[in-house]
Design a protein around this motif. Structure first.
Motif, PDB file in Angstrom:
ATOM      1  N   GLU A 305       5.384  48.522   4.744  1.00 22.31           N
ATOM      2  CA  GLU A 305       4.016  48.688   4.786  1.00 22.31           C
ATOM      3  C   GLU A 305       3.615  49.178   6.428  1.00 22.31           C
ATOM      4  O   GLU A 305       3.527  48.219   7.216  1.00 22.31           O
ATOM      5  CB  GLU A 305       3.322  47.334   4.619  1.00 22.31           C
ATOM      6  N   ALA A 306       3.579  50.367   6.380  1.00 19.96           N
ATOM      7  CA  ALA A 306       3.535  50.982   8.121  1.00 19.96           C
ATOM      8  C   ALA A 306       2.392  50.449   8.779  1.00 19.96           C
ATOM      9  O   ALA A 306       2.387  50.519  10.033  1.00 19.96           O
ATOM     10  CB  ALA A 306       3.556  52.458   7.521  1.00 19.96           C
ATOM     11  N   ALA A 307       1.189  50.094   8.049  1.00 17.51           N
ATOM     12  CA  ALA A 307      -0.158  49.805   8.734  1.00 17.51           C
ATOM     13  C   ALA A 307       0.086  48.345   9.280  1.00 17.51           C
ATOM     14  O   ALA A 307      -0.688  47.935  10.101  1.00 17.51           O
ATOM     15  CB  ALA A 307      -1.227  49.863   7.947  1.00 17.51           C
ATOM     16  N   CYS A 308       1.119  47.423   8.887  1.00 20.97           N
ATOM     17  CA  CYS A 308       0.915  46.048   9.313  1.00 20.97           C
ATOM     18  C   CYS A 308       2.444  45.525   9.813  1.00 20.97           C
ATOM     19  O   CYS A 308       2.458  44.822  10.654  1.00 20.97           O
ATOM     20  CB  CYS A 308       0.134  45.073   8.568  1.00 20.97           C
ATOM     21  N   GLU A 309       3.561  46.185   8.972  1.00 16.89           N
ATOM     22  CA  GLU A 309       4.693  45.528   8.965  1.00 16.89           C
ATOM     23  C   GLU A 309       5.466  45.640  10.531  1.00 16.89           C
ATOM     24  O   GLU A 309       5.840  44.691  11.178  1.00 16.89           O
ATOM     25  CB  GLU A 309       5.749  46.068   8.118  1.00 16.89           C
ATOM     26  N   PRO A 310       5.390  46.767  11.102  1.00 20.28           N
ATOM     27  CA  PRO A 310       6.070  47.057  12.523  1.00 20.28           C
ATOM     28  C   PRO A 310       5.614  45.902  13.616  1.00 20.28           C
ATOM     29  O   PRO A 310       6.278  45.637  14.455  1.00 20.28           O
ATOM     30  CB  PRO A 310       5.728  48.344  12.884  1.00 20.28           C
ATOM     31  N   ILE A 311       4.174  45.538  13.265  1.00 17.26           N
ATOM     32  CA  ILE A 311       3.634  44.733  14.251  1.00 17.26           C
ATOM     33  C   ILE A 311       3.669  43.194  13.757  1.00 17.26           C
ATOM     34  O   ILE A 311       2.858  42.279  14.268  1.00 17.26           O
ATOM     35  CB  ILE A 311       2.246  45.114  14.839  1.00 17.26           C
ATOM     36  N   SER A 312       3.965  42.938  12.665  1.00 13.51           N
ATOM     37  CA  SER A 312       4.118  41.671  12.079  1.00 13.51           C
ATOM     38  C   SER A 312       2.704  40.980  11.849  1.00 13.51           C
ATOM     39  O   SER A 312       2.534  39.891  12.115  1.00 13.51           O
ATOM     40  CB  SER A 312       5.001  40.583  12.973  1.00 13.51           C
ATOM     41  N   SER A 313       1.730  41.830  11.398  1.00 10.58           N
ATOM     42  CA  SER A 313       0.385  41.531  11.181  1.00 10.58           C
ATOM     43  C   SER A 313      -0.097  41.533   9.894  1.00 10.58           C
ATOM     44  O   SER A 313      -1.259  41.495   9.594  1.00 10.58           O
ATOM     45  CB  SER A 313      -0.446  42.390  12.204  1.00 10.58           C
ATOM     46  N   CYS A 314       0.818  41.605   8.969  1.00 14.04           N
ATOM     47  CA  CYS A 314       0.486  41.853   7.343  1.00 14.04           C
ATOM     48  C   CYS A 314      -0.249  40.303   7.185  1.00 14.04           C
ATOM     49  O   CYS A 314       0.383  39.381   7.567  1.00 14.04           O
ATOM     50  CB  CYS A 314       1.536  42.167   6.627  1.00 14.04           C
ATOM     51  N   GLU A 315      -1.056  40.431   6.172  1.00 14.79           N
ATOM     52  CA  GLU A 315      -1.999  39.249   5.747  1.00 14.79           C
ATOM     53  C   GLU A 315      -1.569  39.166   4.246  1.00 14.79           C
ATOM     54  O   GLU A 315      -1.024  40.089   3.553  1.00 14.79           O
ATOM     55  CB  GLU A 315      -3.546  39.486   5.970  1.00 14.79           C
ATOM     56  N   THR A 316      -2.242  37.928   3.746  1.00 11.50           N
ATOM     57  CA  THR A 316      -1.674  37.505   2.255  1.00 11.50           C
ATOM     58  C   THR A 316      -1.838  38.797   1.299  1.00 11.50           C
ATOM     59  O   THR A 316      -0.956  39.106   0.522  1.00 11.50           O
ATOM     60  CB  THR A 316      -2.672  36.442   1.750  1.00 11.50           C
ATOM     61  N   ASP A 317      -2.839  39.547   1.093  1.00 15.34           N
ATOM     62  CA  ASP A 317      -2.886  40.730   0.183  1.00 15.34           C
ATOM     63  C   ASP A 317      -1.803  41.597   0.407  1.00 15.34           C
ATOM     64  O   ASP A 317      -1.184  42.304  -0.393  1.00 15.34           O
ATOM     65  CB  ASP A 317      -4.435  41.411   0.567  1.00 15.34           C
ATOM     66  N   GLN A 318      -1.643  41.989   1.735  1.00 18.60           N
ATOM     67  CA  GLN A 318      -0.654  43.143   2.306  1.00 18.60           C
ATOM     68  C   GLN A 318       0.580  42.785   1.893  1.00 18.60           C
ATOM     69  O   GLN A 318       1.325  43.787   1.716  1.00 18.60           O
ATOM     70  CB  GLN A 318      -1.180  43.505   3.423  1.00 18.60           C
ATOM     71  N   PHE A 319       1.151  41.799   1.776  1.00 16.19           N
ATOM     72  CA  PHE A 319       2.717  41.185   1.528  1.00 16.19           C
ATOM     73  C   PHE A 319       2.781  41.841  -0.080  1.00 16.19           C
ATOM     74  O   PHE A 319       3.940  41.914  -0.171  1.00 16.19           O
ATOM     75  CB  PHE A 319       2.598  39.642   1.592  1.00 16.19           C
ATOM     76  N   SER A 320       1.892  42.060  -0.944  1.00 16.26           N
ATOM     77  CA  SER A 320       1.898  42.363  -2.103  1.00 16.26           C
ATOM     78  C   SER A 320       2.060  43.763  -2.367  1.00 16.26           C
ATOM     79  O   SER A 320       2.277  44.146  -3.452  1.00 16.26           O
ATOM     80  CB  SER A 320       1.051  41.635  -3.100  1.00 16.26           C
ATOM     81  N   PHE A 321       1.455  44.553  -1.587  1.00 12.76           N
ATOM     82  CA  PHE A 321       1.074  46.178  -1.886  1.00 12.76           C
ATOM     83  C   PHE A 321       2.397  46.685  -2.298  1.00 12.76           C
ATOM     84  O   PHE A 321       2.500  47.607  -3.080  1.00 12.76           O
ATOM     85  CB  PHE A 321       0.609  46.877  -0.471  1.00 12.76           C
ATOM     86  N   LYS A 322       3.478  46.764  -1.680  1.00 14.23           N
ATOM     87  CA  LYS A 322       4.699  47.382  -2.021  1.00 14.23           C
ATOM     88  C   LYS A 322       4.917  47.103  -3.466  1.00 14.23           C
ATOM     89  O   LYS A 322       5.566  47.790  -4.217  1.00 14.23           O
ATOM     90  CB  LYS A 322       5.829  46.849  -1.162  1.00 14.23           C
ATOM     91  N   ALA A 323       4.865  46.056  -3.939  1.00 14.69           N
ATOM     92  CA  ALA A 323       5.113  45.559  -5.366  1.00 14.69           C
ATOM     93  C   ALA A 323       4.457  46.667  -6.235  1.00 14.69           C
ATOM     94  O   ALA A 323       5.010  47.061  -7.245  1.00 14.69           O
ATOM     95  CB  ALA A 323       4.737  44.242  -5.826  1.00 14.69           C
ATOM     96  N   TYR A 324       3.218  46.984  -6.235  1.00 16.07           N
ATOM     97  CA  TYR A 324       2.409  47.723  -6.894  1.00 16.07           C
ATOM     98  C   TYR A 324       2.933  49.332  -6.868  1.00 16.07           C
ATOM     99  O   TYR A 324       3.304  50.321  -7.804  1.00 16.07           O
ATOM    100  CB  TYR A 324       0.961  47.864  -6.676  1.00 16.07           C
ATOM    101  N   LEU A 325       3.246  49.702  -5.516  1.00 19.49           N
ATOM    102  CA  LEU A 325       3.858  51.051  -5.309  1.00 19.49           C
ATOM    103  C   LEU A 325       5.194  51.193  -6.065  1.00 19.49           C
ATOM    104  O   LEU A 325       5.343  52.180  -6.786  1.00 19.49           O
ATOM    105  CB  LEU A 325       4.146  51.257  -3.828  1.00 19.49           C
ATOM    106  N   VAL A 326       6.188  50.376  -5.963  1.00 13.50           N
ATOM    107  CA  VAL A 326       7.520  50.674  -6.654  1.00 13.50           C
ATOM    108  C   VAL A 326       7.337  50.541  -8.142  1.00 13.50           C
ATOM    109  O   VAL A 326       7.848  51.019  -8.776  1.00 13.50           O
ATOM    110  CB  VAL A 326       8.418  49.665  -6.123  1.00 13.50           C
ATOM    111  N   ARG A 327       6.355  49.587  -8.674  1.00  8.44           N
ATOM    112  CA  ARG A 327       6.239  49.525 -10.122  1.00  8.44           C
ATOM    113  C   ARG A 327       5.574  50.911 -10.742  1.00  8.44           C
ATOM    114  O   ARG A 327       6.088  51.446 -11.501  1.00  8.44           O
ATOM    115  CB  ARG A 327       4.976  48.587 -10.491  1.00  8.44           C
ATOM    116  N   TRP A 328       4.733  51.493  -9.920  1.00 10.51           N
ATOM    117  CA  TRP A 328       4.121  52.875 -10.310  1.00 10.51           C
ATOM    118  C   TRP A 328       4.986  53.856 -10.152  1.00 10.51           C
ATOM    119  O   TRP A 328       4.888  54.794 -10.880  1.00 10.51           O
ATOM    120  CB  TRP A 328       2.885  53.040  -9.589  1.00 10.51           C
ATOM    121  N   MET A 329       5.838  53.814  -9.257  1.00  9.23           N
ATOM    122  CA  MET A 329       6.984  54.883  -8.986  1.00  9.23           C
ATOM    123  C   MET A 329       7.832  54.940 -10.145  1.00  9.23           C
ATOM    124  O   MET A 329       8.067  56.021 -10.425  1.00  9.23           O
ATOM    125  CB  MET A 329       7.734  54.463  -7.723  1.00  9.23           C
TER     126      MET A 329
END
Length: 463
Positions: A305-329
């Motif tokens: 998650e490029a917008a928050c992972e590199p600076i460890s600033s991801c919040e509750t919602d954002q922890f889940s976003f990759k789940a939907y990307l890989v599901r849809w891929m």
């Protein structure tokens, strides 16, 4: 004692024994991508830990709800992961729990607008529950009892209501983020709300064969591209404000925004028997995933998650976003086979990296988020567990049929008029109880972060 609780008791006893060993060291999940039985076993462990976060089946709690700090929309996504788990593994352990949750949260109008959420529910929140119902319809998840709405009818209700909300008074069209004027973000037109509507329309077109849905999908894509939410290189940007007639873009990119348009485009490519323009759009979105792919040799092609992972600033919602990307891929690889090699290269690399993060919690199989680092990040939570489970089980995609249609075996019966009986204006929020923290609903963290800049480090649930 049910088999579920026998299994749960066994796992807890095993955990107690393991944790009593003074020399115990956590080791990564042993994922063998050449062995489907191993993948299934790993998915089973990750699903067990995922379900441990759920409290909606406890006495006094509400079916379908997740505890704080998780928003209602993420609960909808959560049950989509459990439907997907059944699709890939055939394990029916969580089917009754999942069906109960979906039908309870459908609400009295059978449209995923339950009264305790209406005051703060946005278009994207409603859509994520519709995605779960659509996944159930497309994969012949056991149908509800006759006195309950069908999976397909629930999705059609959401589509019909959102089509009525399409707003041409400003920006030439588009869905607002929020449904009601009093909610913060009412004038924001974000990619995920419009992407969800596009995704639903495309999937209904393919499933039902009804051209009206396809026409809506075309219109939504054209509008999104015209205002620049999808750029010329197919990068998907977070949103735009109607206060400036949608001329100013927030250029933050999130993984799930790419994915929601990718899967919709794949359905349209399939529905149109491979029209070149949809193939071009699919390939463009896959190229744009470069924003989320590690280029480091040790983690090449691993998603982050490029917008928050590199600076460890991801919040509750954002922890889940990759789940939907890989599901849809994974679904895209079934619907548009020319994408298979590209997508599987990414899913395999990402699954191995995600499994290496699954060393936390009382079972030693709770997962972290930062898959590219090679080191467990020390976090656990619903989003992290969903994402790891989705990418692991996606590596079973060659053994499943992929999304069905009414003509290829889909058994869910629809209702094209669903959702047209009750208007939004008839749900007067003044008659609802006061908002509580638990009621505040999805995509808030994502869009506020997109609007105001990425904010600090989250507090994480540690097990």
């Amino acid at each position: 004692m049910s088999s579920l609780w026998k299994s749960r008791l066994g796992r807890l006893l095993l955990a107690c024994i393991v944790w009593s060993l003074p020399c115990f060291q956590a080791t990564a999940v042993d994922l063998d991508l050449q062995d489907s039985q191993n993948i299934t076993a790993v998915a089973r462990d990750l699903a067990w830990d995922l379900v441990s976060f759920y409290t909606g089946n406890h006495t006094g709690d509400v079916p379908g709800n997740l505890p704080d700090p998780y928003y209602w929309w993420e609960a909808g996504a959560y049950f989509g992961t459990l439907v997907n788990y059944w699709v890939y593994t055939g394990d029916t352990t969580y089917n009754d729990l999942t069906a109960q949750a979906i039908l309870h949260q459908a609400g009295p109008n059978r449209d995923f607008m339950p009264p305790n959420q209406t005051r703060t529910e946005g278009n994207d929140d409603q859509a994520f529950w519709a995605f779960t119902a659509m996944r159930a319809a497309e994969n012949n998840f056991p149908n509800p009892p006759p006195d309950q709405p069908s999976w397909l009818a629930l999705v059609q209700a959401v589509f019909n209501e959102q089509a009525q909300r399409w707003d041409t008074q400003k920006c030439g069209g588009g869905l607002k983020w929020q449904i009601y004027t009093f909610n913060s973000g009412y004038t924001y037109r974000n990619a995920i709300s419009n992407g969800c509507f596009f995704n639903i329309a495309a999937r209904l077109a393919r499933y039902t064969g009804n051209e009206t849905y396809a026409e809506w999908a075309e219109s939504v894509w054209d509008w999104v591209a015209a205002v620049g939410l999808i750029g010329p290189e197919y990068h998907v940007f977070d949103g735009t404000s109607e206060e400036n007639n949608c001329t100013d873009l927030n250029h933050i990119e999130w993984t799930y925004n790419n994915g929601v348009f990718l899967l919709g485009a794949a359905h349209m490519w399939n529905y149109t028997n491979g029209e070149d323009r949809w193939g071009k759009r699919i390939n463009g979105l896959l190229r744009a995933q470069s924003s989320f792919l590690s280029t480091e040799e040790a983690s090449k092609d691993v998603l982050y998650e490029a917008a928050c992972e590199p600076i460890s600033s991801c919040e509750t919602d954002q922890f889940s976003f990759k789940a939907y990307l890989v599901r849809w891929m994974a679904d895209t690889a079934k619907l548009a086979p020319f994408t298979f090699d590209t997508i599987m290269t990414r899913l395999r690399a990402t699954a191995k990296a995600a499994a290496a993060q699954c060393v936390g919690g009382e079972t030693g199989t709770y997962c972290g988020m930062q898959w590219t680092t090679g080191t467990y990040d020390g976090t656990t939570g619903v989003g992290q567990q969903m994402a790891a489970l989705e990418v692991v089980q996606a590596n079973l995609l060659e053994a499943v049929a992929g999304p069905l249609t009414h003509d290829t075996g889909g058994s869910s019966k629809g209702n094209g008029a669903a959702g047209t009986e009750t208007s939004d204006s008839s749900r007067d929020p003044r008659h609802l109880r006061a908002i509580t923290t638990k009621d505040r609903v999805g995509a808030v963290a994502a869009t506020v972060a997109a609007s105001c800049g990425i904010l600090g480090v989250s507090m994480f649930m540690v097990w």
